[in-house]
Design a protein around this motif. Structure first.
Motif: not given
Length: 488
Positions: A114-115, A117, A119-120, A404, A407, A409, A412, A415, A429, A433
């Motif tokens: 999941p780290w 991911d 999507t963002r 994270p 990313f 994330t 999630v 983390t 973050e 990012h």
């Protein structure tokens, strides 16, 4: 909403997820089983029927470890050469692409964590994220007699995935002419290795190496010694016999070799790493960088201040410090003095932490940047220094903690153990990012928040330190850096 996409092997169907489109478990090579075990990746199988690409594929075979990041069981299968795509939309818009290579010491991990991911990246920056699985451990890197590429097949898998991306990503809304390869730890070692290989030319255009650079491959002779021990443990005398063995037997033989590798290769070196292989990797990546390899590729790289707390180095007592440091250096005293000059009168554990972090991660990153600069290569350097609150602060800015943040994330699954706080540092973050997204898009990590981030040079040694108060610094920990000159 379009969920079906054509690939050169046949159509695939993805699914909508949290405002992006996910295609998961797409084969980029044939299953590396039977006569393809220990062979280079073969072209993927053609399909006439629709492939439902809605669930992640299995990881490469692996045994659970005993650390925070690798102790859980994972779903694995020798048929593991798949990739996942997270895209804003599978249309004909040509968006920047990031291909992420997971870490895990070349023996653990999967692209579906999941780290990782994307999507963002998809929703906010219109970036297509690709994550991959590749062969690990002995299956990816054991040097087997009669299998010429067996010491580097895991890297060849990654290159096969990059070729698949070149051939297919345009149908998923990505631009094959704007591809960034990225990874952390062994994933960053992989990035550097790929950069040093001529056969990867044209498959990517930018690179991100988080906590890993160009020192981490083994020699042909070391690989042969490791392969010999491995073959003896599985009682195989030929490639064909090794291909017939049960995979569980291979995994347990792999563990045996890991436990006994100090008898045959350099102390502290893990045995199943990429090895120098004629026709593929002609020398150590750092040597090839010094000769100009990939100097045309913009690179974002860096390390975490307290990388090796993840392995308990900051718990080394005074009574064992010098003996323990001899795992890394012949003359510990000069390095101890240098660290104290930078950081003051710190504990034995913190000295061990600083020197081991420098040896494994920071100094190799600096050497890569220096070598590239000599050929006009542009490298941006960072140091991640946000301190985890977990375990009463014992982790500090540990290995993998920055993932994270990069990313986007935070929060999630998984983390929380590392962060140790419910008050998530979203401002940092966001800063990291958006910088990563800017680099993936343009080849420069500068943003509105980070408007002045010079490339790394031996004159200024500019480093962006990501922390509670992010700032640009010049030549962090200079005495320690100088202590390694001519040694690493």
């Amino acid at each position: 909403m379009q969920l079906t996409v054509d690939t050169q092997q046949g159509p695939v169907e993805g699914r909508s997820r949290e405002g992006a489109i996910l295609f998961a478990g797409i084969p980029y090579a044939s299953p590396p089983v039977g006569i393809l075990r220990f062979a280079p990746p073969a072209l993927p199988v053609q399909r006439a029927n629709l492939l439902e690409a809605k669930e992640f594929g299995p990881a490469s075979p692996q045994l659970p470890g005993d650390g925070l990041t690798d102790s859980h069981e994972v779903n694995w299968n020798e048929d593991c050469l798949t990739l996942n795509i997270c895209t804003p939309s599978p249309d004909q818009t040509k968006r920047p692409v990031m291909v992420w290579i997971h870490g895990g010491a070349y023996r653990h991990g999967t692209g579906s964590i999941p780290w990782y991911d994307g999507t963002r990246f998809a929703k906010e920056s219109k970036i297509v994220t690709v994550t991959i699985n590749y062969r690990l451990g002995a299956l990816g890197f054991a040097k087997i007699p009669g299998a010429p590429t067996s010491g580097i097949n895991g890297i060849l898998d990654q290159i096969a995935a990059l070729k698949w991306v070149q051939d297919n990503i345009e149908n998923f809304g990505g631009d094959p002419n704007n591809v960034t390869i990225a990874g952390e730890s062994a994933g960053a070692f992989s990035v550097a290795t790929i950069m040093a290989m001529e056969e990867s030319s044209g498959l990517f255009h930018k690179a991100i190496a988080q906590s890993g650079a160009g020192h981490h491959v083994i020699s042909k002779q070391e690989a042969q010694s490791v392969g010999k021990m491995f073959m003896e443990k599985i009682s195989a005398t030929s490639l064909e016999e090794a291909q017939e063995q049960d995979v569980q037997k291979l995994l347990h033989a792999q563990k045996y070799v890991e436990d006994n590798a100090h008898k045959i290769i350099e102390k502290g070196q893990l045995p199943f790493y990429p090895s120098i292989t004629k026709g593929h990797l002609e020398n150590y990546p750092i040597t090839l960088f010094s000769e100009g390899a990939s100097s045309n590729i913009p690179v974002l790289t860096g390390t975490n201040t307290d990388e090796t707390t993840l392995w308990g180095t900051n718990q080394i007592p005074e009574s064992k410090l010098e003996k323990w440091l001899k795992n890394y250096v012949a003359n510990p005293e000069q390095f101890i003095s240098a660290v104290k000059e930078d950081r003051g009168d710190i504990s034995a554990g913190d000295i061990a932490l600083a020197i081991s972090t420098d040896h494994a991660f920071r100094i190799p990153a600096i050497r890569m940047a220096e070598a590239r600069a000599n050929h006009g290569g542009q490298t941006w350097m960072y140091e991640f220094d946000w301190k985890s609150k977990a375990f009463n602060g014992m982790l500090g800015s540990c290995h993998a903690l920055e993932i994270p943040f990069a990313f986007g994330t935070l929060g999630v699954n998984g983390t929380d153990v590392f962060l140790g706080t419910t008050e998530l540092p979203h401002e940092l973050e966001d800063t990291m990012h958006t910088s990563w997204a800017a680099f993936i898009t343009t080849g420069k990590p500068e943003t509105n928040r980070l408007s002045n981030w010079p490339i790394y040079s031996s004159k200024s040694r500019s480093v962006m330190r990501f922390a509670e108060n992010t700032e640009l610094i010049n030549d962090p920990w200079p005495s320690a850096r100088k202590s390694w000159e001519g040694i690493r």
